[in-house]
Write a protein that holds these residues in place. Structure first.
Motif, PDB file in Angstrom:
ATOM      1  N   VAL A 261      -8.259   7.699  52.413  1.00  0.00           N
ATOM      2  CA  VAL A 261      -9.240   6.709  52.891  1.00  0.00           C
ATOM      3  C   VAL A 261      -8.708   5.316  52.584  1.00  0.00           C
ATOM      4  O   VAL A 261      -7.859   5.146  51.715  1.00  0.00           O
ATOM      5  N   THR A 262      -9.226   4.321  53.284  1.00  0.00           N
ATOM      6  CA  THR A 262      -8.822   2.948  52.963  1.00  0.00           C
ATOM      7  C   THR A 262      -9.886   2.294  52.080  1.00  0.00           C
ATOM      8  O   THR A 262     -11.071   2.612  52.167  1.00  0.00           O
ATOM      9  N   TRP A 263      -9.441   1.394  51.228  1.00  0.00           N
ATOM     10  CA  TRP A 263     -10.341   0.652  50.345  1.00  0.00           C
ATOM     11  C   TRP A 263     -10.346  -0.840  50.666  1.00  0.00           C
ATOM     12  O   TRP A 263     -11.194  -1.577  50.185  1.00  0.00           O
TER      13      TRP A 263
ATOM     14  N   SER B 199      -8.926   5.902  42.899  1.00  0.00           N
ATOM     15  CA  SER B 199      -9.865   4.826  42.613  1.00  0.00           C
ATOM     16  C   SER B 199      -9.440   3.559  43.352  1.00  0.00           C
ATOM     17  O   SER B 199      -8.297   3.452  43.816  1.00  0.00           O
ATOM     18  N   VAL B 200     -10.344   2.607  43.390  1.00  0.00           N
ATOM     19  CA  VAL B 200     -10.009   1.290  43.934  1.00  0.00           C
ATOM     20  C   VAL B 200      -8.938   0.697  43.019  1.00  0.00           C
ATOM     21  O   VAL B 200      -9.134   0.628  41.807  1.00  0.00           O
ATOM     22  N   PRO B 201      -7.805   0.287  43.589  1.00  0.00           N
ATOM     23  CA  PRO B 201      -6.715  -0.177  42.721  1.00  0.00           C
ATOM     24  C   PRO B 201      -7.002  -1.540  42.081  1.00  0.00           C
ATOM     25  O   PRO B 201      -7.810  -2.311  42.586  1.00  0.00           O
TER      26      PRO B 201
ATOM     27  N   THR C 110     -15.445  -1.752  56.302  1.00  0.00           N
ATOM     28  CA  THR C 110     -15.008  -0.502  56.916  1.00  0.00           C
ATOM     29  C   THR C 110     -14.075   0.293  56.011  1.00  0.00           C
ATOM     30  O   THR C 110     -13.114  -0.265  55.479  1.00  0.00           O
ATOM     31  N   HIS C 111     -14.358   1.584  55.863  1.00  0.00           N
ATOM     32  CA  HIS C 111     -13.409   2.508  55.235  1.00  0.00           C
ATOM     33  C   HIS C 111     -12.930   3.466  56.317  1.00  0.00           C
ATOM     34  O   HIS C 111     -13.743   4.164  56.931  1.00  0.00           O
TER      35      HIS C 111
END
Lengths: 195, 468
Positions: free
Chosen positions: B288-290, B303-305, B442-443
């Motif tokens: 998924v994209t963050w 996790s969110v980097p 958007t993810h």
């Protein structure tokens, strides 16, 4: 298209990377059927922020945009080039451009000058230190110069030539209509048609 | 000399080659839609030119069109004007058009393949960057700007600068629940949004060979998100089986001739690529994209980097900006991110296999309270096929909205938009700021993750769901 050989003007330091064409002009502005009048859509979302660089008084009248890497990625919308031109920009300087954007720029009389990252940072620093700094983008020598400094830029020979001559691609190609017809006569008969 | 697939297709389309000039390429199929064409038709009109090959040109209405009340006039007057302009231009210049309400209408990159118009070895262009989709058939397909649209309309050719070649090899077997979307998101995260600039990518390896045509289209579709000019897959038995019997595919003796020609379309064993990237299929998990560009992605299990973990200054600054825009904190597990909207559709994931995969996950379950799920088939044909299989009933019973075909919330040119601050899990291709509506977040996800997310209300994969 009017020929472009060299352009000199004040610059805006857009300190961002990955400025995709959705940022340059959001999709809601693409519903128009004209080729001009897109200046209101340029960076429309970002311009609602009073601190955005284009909103600063010293940016008024600037004609050279100096951006971070990967400028003009994403959507093929040529409206991005039209919006930049309509707003008053004549050249964009970046370490790397989206392919389609770069092609579109060449068709729309906007110079897309690709320089090293370190040169972009030098121009940013110069412009931020003195907003009156003028930047010259010279297609003849393929150089960007500002405040006594200079850097080479990349642009392909053909786009450079067309910009400098102000040539219309379609006219150039129509001169070779006989070759197109010859090619067509050799296409396999089973290839699909839409009719 | 050993050549790659892309070079073979290119070389077989050169109309004119001259020193110091780009090759002039013949274009076999030009797809047109309402947003990037009006100024091109205007250009023809002003110059007194005609469309050289209307029979190699096809238009459809997709970007602007509503997905509700399609039997009524388009409510947005500016959109209606643009769609009307396309209809007028197609009539005036003799270009075939599939209008809203026609059984063949749909997203341009779904329509071409399903009609069998996209075939191996062709050159395909459209004023849309996701034209790379058609490369799944071993066609050389790329997005163009409006000036180029005008050029192709007038001459059926395009002058193009030479390209570099890149091989992206995905070897091994994908795990259950891992899709073509996860593969391409992982590829883009590895290459970066500019890493493909100037390249035509050829996707190869056993994982690509094992994919269906629709899965290959998903992979090729997002080549542009890595900055590449085009993406391609060499045609094989899967390709031929997909095309066989399609309305515009060759028939009878022509079919045999065509397949014989198509079989020659592969990179020579000793051909070299300018750049090679290798991925291990077995190591890919749902992705998924963050952030706010498609390269800012991570495995769903992550996790969110932390922006400070990026080496390059520009990457760090971009990550900081992205987290600020997305309203996310570094270190948050991706599975804890709650969404308001789930969008299933687009030229990336709006085909029948995508709808089937999502329906299988959502069947017998409910869309979480407070979540809206839009299901937008990629074409009217896909919608009809889905209804024939009862997928519409499954989605509606789960609480999702079943819509008509179009680009819809992928880019929010029609009323299907996110409100400011709203967050989506979307099977589309771009998570740019404001892409799905001003201020929307958007993810990007696969259809399987989209369906599971709709049920859970937070980013999730089918493995997170309890049995029903």
């Amino acid at each position: 298209m009017e020929p472009v050989t060299t352009h000199r003007g004040r610059a805006v330091a857009l300190r961002r990377s990955n400025v995709d064409t959705d940022q340059i002009i959001p999709a809601v502005y693409l519903k128009r059927v004209t080729r001009t009048g897109f200046e209101d859509g340029l960076f429309a979302a970002w311009r609602t922020d009073p601190d955005f660089v284009l909103n600063r008084p010293e940016s008024a009248g600037a004609t050279v945009l100096v951006a971070g890497p990967d400028f003009g990625t994403g959507s093929s919308r040529e409206h991005a080039v039209w919006a930049l031109r309509d707003y008053g920009f004549r050249a964009v300087v970046s370490p790397r451009f989206g392919d389609i954007f770069r092609g579109n720029a060449g068709k729309g009389g906007l110079v897309a000058a690709q320089v090293e990252v370190s040169d972009v940072e030098r121009i940013w620093d110069a412009v931020d230190a003195d907003p009156a700094t003028e930047v010259t983008v010279d297609l003849v020598s393929r150089t960007v110069s500002w405040g006594g400094q200079q850097a080479p830029f990349d642009i392909d020979d053909y786009t450079r030539w067309r910009l400098m001559e102000g040539l219309d691609d379609v006219d150039l190609t129509l001169r070779h209509s006989d070759l197109v017809a010859e090619f067509e006569s050799d296409r396999p008969g089973w290839m699909p048609t839409t009719a | 000399m050993a050549t790659t697939l892309a070079q073979k297709v290119w070389d077989s389309h050169v109309v004119r080659r001259a020193p110091g000039e780009p090759d002039l390429l013949y274009i076999d199929l030009h797809l047109v839609h309402e947003v990037t064409s009006p100024q091109a038709f205007d250009g023809l009109r002003v110059a007194g030119r005609t469309v050289r090959r209307p029979d190699l040109t096809l238009a459809t209405e997709d970007h602007n069109v509503p997905t509700l009340d399609i039997d009524k006039p388009i409510a947005d007057l500016v959109s209606r004007t643009q769609v009307d302009a396309l209809r007028h231009n197609c009539t005036e210049f003799g270009v075939p058009l599939y209008s809203l309400g026609d059984a063949e209408q749909g997203i341009v990159h779904v329509v071409g393949p399903q009609l069998g118009l996209t075939q191996p070895g062709m050159t395909v262009v459209c004023g849309d960057s996701h034209t790379s989709t058609h490369g799944a058939f071993g066609a050389l397909a790329f997005g163009i700007g409006t000036s180029e649209v005008e050029h192709v309309l007038a001459t059926q050719t395009l002058p193009k600068e030479p390209f570099r070649t890149m091989a992206v090899t995905v070897e091994g077997e994908l795990a259950t629940g891992v899709t073509a979307k996860d593969v391409i998101l992982a590829v883009i995260a590895q290459i970066g949004t500019g890493g493909g600039q100037g390249y035509v990518i050829e996707y190869r390896g056993s994982a690509i060979e094992a994919m269906s045509m629709e899965a290959r289209m998903t992979v090729c579709n997002m080549s542009i998100e890595a900055g590449a000019r085009a993406g391609m897959v060499a045609p094989d038995e899967t390709t031929f089986a997909y095309l066989h019997g399609k309305p515009r595919a060759p028939h009878g003796a022509d079919w045999d001739d065509a397949v014989a020609a198509w079989r020659r379309l592969r990179s020579d064993d000793d051909a070299t690529f300018d750049h090679e990237v290798v991925l291990d299929a077995a190591a890919i998990t749902p992705y998924v994209t963050w952030g706010t560009n498609p390269a800012q992605g991570a495995p769903l299990s992550g996790s969110v980097p932390d922006p400070s973990s990026f080496v390059l200054d520009s990457d760090r600054a971009a990550a900081e900006r992205a987290l600020d825009y997305m309203g996310l904190k570094a270190g948050t597990p991706l599975r804890e991110i709650a969404v308001d909207t789930v969008f299933l559709g687009s030229c990336t994931n709006g085909r029948i296999e995508d709808l089937r995969a999502a329906a299988e996950v959502i069947q017998g379950r409910r869309v979480a309270d407070g979540v809206r799920m839009l299901v937008v088939p990629g074409s009217a044909r896909v919608r009809l096929a889905a209804e024939g299989e009862g997928l519409d009933v499954i989605f509606k019973e789960a609480g999702a909205e079943w819509r008509n075909a179009g680009c819809s919330m992928c880019l929010g040119m029609n009323p299907d938009q996110l409100a400011p601050g709203e967050r989506s899990a979307s099977t589309s291709n771009r998570n740019f700021e404001g892409r799905q509506g001003k201020g929307g977040r958007t993810h990007l996800v696969s259809p399987l993750v989209a369906a599971a997310t709709a049920v859970v209300g937070r980013l999730a994969s089918p493995a997170d769901l309890t049995e029903v």
